[in-house]
Motif scaffolding. Structure first.
Motif, short mmCIF file in Angstrom:
data_model
loop_
_atom_site.label_atom_id
_atom_site.label_comp_id
_atom_site.label_asym_id
_atom_site.label_seq_id
_atom_site.Cartn_x
_atom_site.Cartn_y
_atom_site.Cartn_z
N ASP A 1 -8.03 2.86 17.76
CA ASP A 1 -9.21 3.02 16.91
C ASP A 1 -8.82 3.77 15.64
OD1 ASP A 1 -11.06 1.79 18.59
OD2 ASP A 1 -11.31 3.61 19.77
N ASN A 2 -9.61 3.60 14.62
CA ASN A 2 -9.42 4.32 13.36
C ASN A 2 -8.03 4.10 12.77
OD1 ASN A 2 -12.04 5.43 13.59
ND2 ASN A 2 -11.22 6.94 15.01
N ASP A 3 -7.50 2.92 12.94
CA ASP A 3 -6.20 2.55 12.40
C ASP A 3 -6.45 1.32 11.52
OD1 ASP A 3 -3.64 1.64 11.90
OD2 ASP A 3 -3.00 1.65 13.98
N SER A 4 -5.99 1.37 10.27
CA SER A 4 -6.22 0.22 9.39
C SER A 4 -5.32 -0.95 9.74
CB SER A 4 -6.03 0.63 7.92
OG SER A 4 -4.72 1.08 7.72
N GLY A 5 -4.31 -0.71 10.59
CA GLY A 5 -3.46 -1.79 11.06
C GLY A 5 -2.32 -2.11 10.12
N LYS A 6 -1.47 -3.01 10.56
CA LYS A 6 -0.29 -3.41 9.77
C LYS A 6 -0.67 -4.32 8.60
CE LYS A 6 2.42 -3.23 13.99
NZ LYS A 6 2.87 -4.07 15.11
N ARG A 7 -1.83 -4.96 8.70
CA ARG A 7 -2.36 -5.83 7.64
C ARG A 7 -1.34 -6.91 7.21
NH1 ARG A 7 -7.16 -4.57 5.93
NH2 ARG A 7 -6.91 -5.80 4.05
N GLU A 8 -0.75 -7.53 8.21
CA GLU A 8 0.19 -8.62 7.95
C GLU A 8 -0.58 -9.92 7.81
OE1 GLU A 8 4.49 -9.78 9.69
OE2 GLU A 8 2.93 -9.53 11.19
N VAL A 9 -0.38 -10.62 6.71
CA VAL A 9 -1.09 -11.88 6.45
C VAL A 9 -0.05 -13.01 6.45
CG1 VAL A 9 -2.55 -13.15 4.84
CG2 VAL A 9 -2.83 -10.67 5.07
N LEU A 10 -0.29 -14.00 7.30
CA LEU A 10 0.69 -15.07 7.48
C LEU A 10 0.01 -16.45 7.46
CD1 LEU A 10 2.59 -13.56 10.56
CD2 LEU A 10 3.34 -13.47 8.18
N THR A 11 0.82 -17.45 7.18
CA THR A 11 0.40 -18.84 7.32
C THR A 11 1.30 -19.49 8.37
OG1 THR A 11 -0.37 -19.01 5.04
CG2 THR A 11 0.18 -21.06 6.14
N ALA B 1 -10.34 -7.78 1.94
CA ALA B 1 -11.30 -6.72 2.30
C ALA B 1 -10.53 -5.54 2.90
CB ALA B 1 -12.32 -7.27 3.28
N SER B 2 -10.28 -4.53 2.08
CA SER B 2 -9.46 -3.41 2.54
C SER B 2 -10.14 -2.61 3.65
CB SER B 2 -9.14 -2.49 1.37
OG SER B 2 -10.34 -1.97 0.82
N SER B 3 -11.44 -2.78 3.80
CA SER B 3 -12.16 -2.02 4.83
C SER B 3 -12.09 -2.67 6.21
CB SER B 3 -13.62 -1.87 4.41
OG SER B 3 -14.18 -3.14 4.19
N ILE B 4 -11.49 -3.84 6.29
CA ILE B 4 -11.40 -4.52 7.58
C ILE B 4 -10.01 -4.27 8.18
CG2 ILE B 4 -11.36 -6.76 8.74
CD1 ILE B 4 -13.41 -7.72 6.78
N PRO B 5 -9.96 -3.59 9.33
CA PRO B 5 -8.67 -3.32 9.96
C PRO B 5 -8.12 -4.57 10.65
CG PRO B 5 -10.40 -2.46 11.34
CD PRO B 5 -11.07 -3.04 10.12
N PHE B 6 -6.84 -4.79 10.50
CA PHE B 6 -6.20 -5.83 11.31
C PHE B 6 -4.70 -5.60 11.33
CE2 PHE B 6 -6.61 -7.74 7.03
CZ PHE B 6 -5.33 -8.22 6.78
N ASP B 7 -4.08 -5.99 12.42
CA ASP B 7 -2.62 -6.00 12.50
C ASP B 7 -2.09 -7.30 11.91
OD1 ASP B 7 -2.01 -3.53 13.47
OD2 ASP B 7 -1.55 -4.17 15.50
N GLN B 8 -2.72 -8.41 12.31
CA GLN B 8 -2.30 -9.71 11.79
C GLN B 8 -3.52 -10.57 11.51
OE1 GLN B 8 0.40 -11.54 14.64
NE2 GLN B 8 2.09 -11.22 13.22
N LEU B 9 -3.42 -11.27 10.41
CA LEU B 9 -4.41 -12.28 10.06
C LEU B 9 -3.58 -13.54 9.77
CD1 LEU B 9 -7.42 -12.88 9.30
CD2 LEU B 9 -6.78 -12.29 6.96
N ILE B 10 -3.79 -14.56 10.57
CA ILE B 10 -2.96 -15.76 10.43
C ILE B 10 -3.83 -16.97 10.15
CG2 ILE B 10 -1.18 -17.23 11.44
CD1 ILE B 10 -0.47 -14.97 13.34
N TYR B 11 -3.52 -17.64 9.07
CA TYR B 11 -4.15 -18.92 8.77
C TYR B 11 -3.41 -19.97 9.59
CZ TYR B 11 -5.09 -23.21 6.13
OH TYR B 11 -5.43 -24.49 5.78
N GLU B 12 -4.11 -20.48 10.61
CA GLU B 12 -3.47 -21.41 11.56
C GLU B 12 -3.78 -22.87 11.25
OE1 GLU B 12 -1.53 -20.54 14.22
OE2 GLU B 12 -2.07 -18.50 14.79
N GLY B 13 -4.32 -23.13 10.09
CA GLY B 13 -4.64 -24.51 9.72
C GLY B 13 -6.09 -24.84 10.03
#
Ligand SMILES: [Zn+2]
Length: 132
Positions: free
Chosen positions: A105-115, A82-94
């Motif tokens: 505010d108004n920053d789309s973030g780094k959009r780093e996705v990790l496991t 979802a490109s409209s959701i801002p985040f710096d990190q999204l981590i799947y933690e199990g």
């Protein structure tokens, strides 16, 4: 007050900007999420084994599950696309999702996705989402 004894959140969920309304719940079909951790004082962060520079201590992250929306991996997959959701990190933690919002505010973030990969006393991270 001694910082080690001050576990008061700076505001509900640690940040009034945490998107409990709007795009994030919309992407999860407005089904409930269960937040297990948001703001942590330095002492609480240490006690739960959080990394020393955890953004939880800044009130910029929450750990949650959305069982009505799917497994943590399924929730991460939806949010990462979802490109409209801002985040710096999204981590799947199990067994949960770690979701960190940008500091500004108004920053789309780094959009780093990790496991996260839990090892013997340490956690390592790989890029992207993968089954554990
Ligand atoms: Zn977390």
């Amino acid at each position: 007050m001694d910082e080690r004894q001050d576990h008061r959140p700076v505001s509900p969920l640690g940040s009034t900007r945490f998107p409990v309304r709007g795009e994030l719940p919309a992407r999860l079909s407005r089904k409930p999420i269960l937040i297990s951790s948001a703001f942590r004082s330095a002492a609480v962060n240490k006690a739960v084994g959080g990394v020393p520079n955890s953004v939880h201590a800044l009130g910029l992250a929450a750990d949650f599950i959305g069982p009505a929306s799917g497994t943590p991996l399924q929730v991460c997959t939806v949010l990462s696309r979802a490109s409209s959701i801002p985040f710096d990190q999204l981590i799947y933690e199990g067994t949960w999702v770690h979701y960190a919002i940008p500091e500004k505010d108004n920053d789309s973030g780094k959009r780093e996705v990790l496991t996260a990969h839990l090892g013997n006393g340490s956690t390592t991270y790989s890029r992207g989402l993968s089954s554990l």
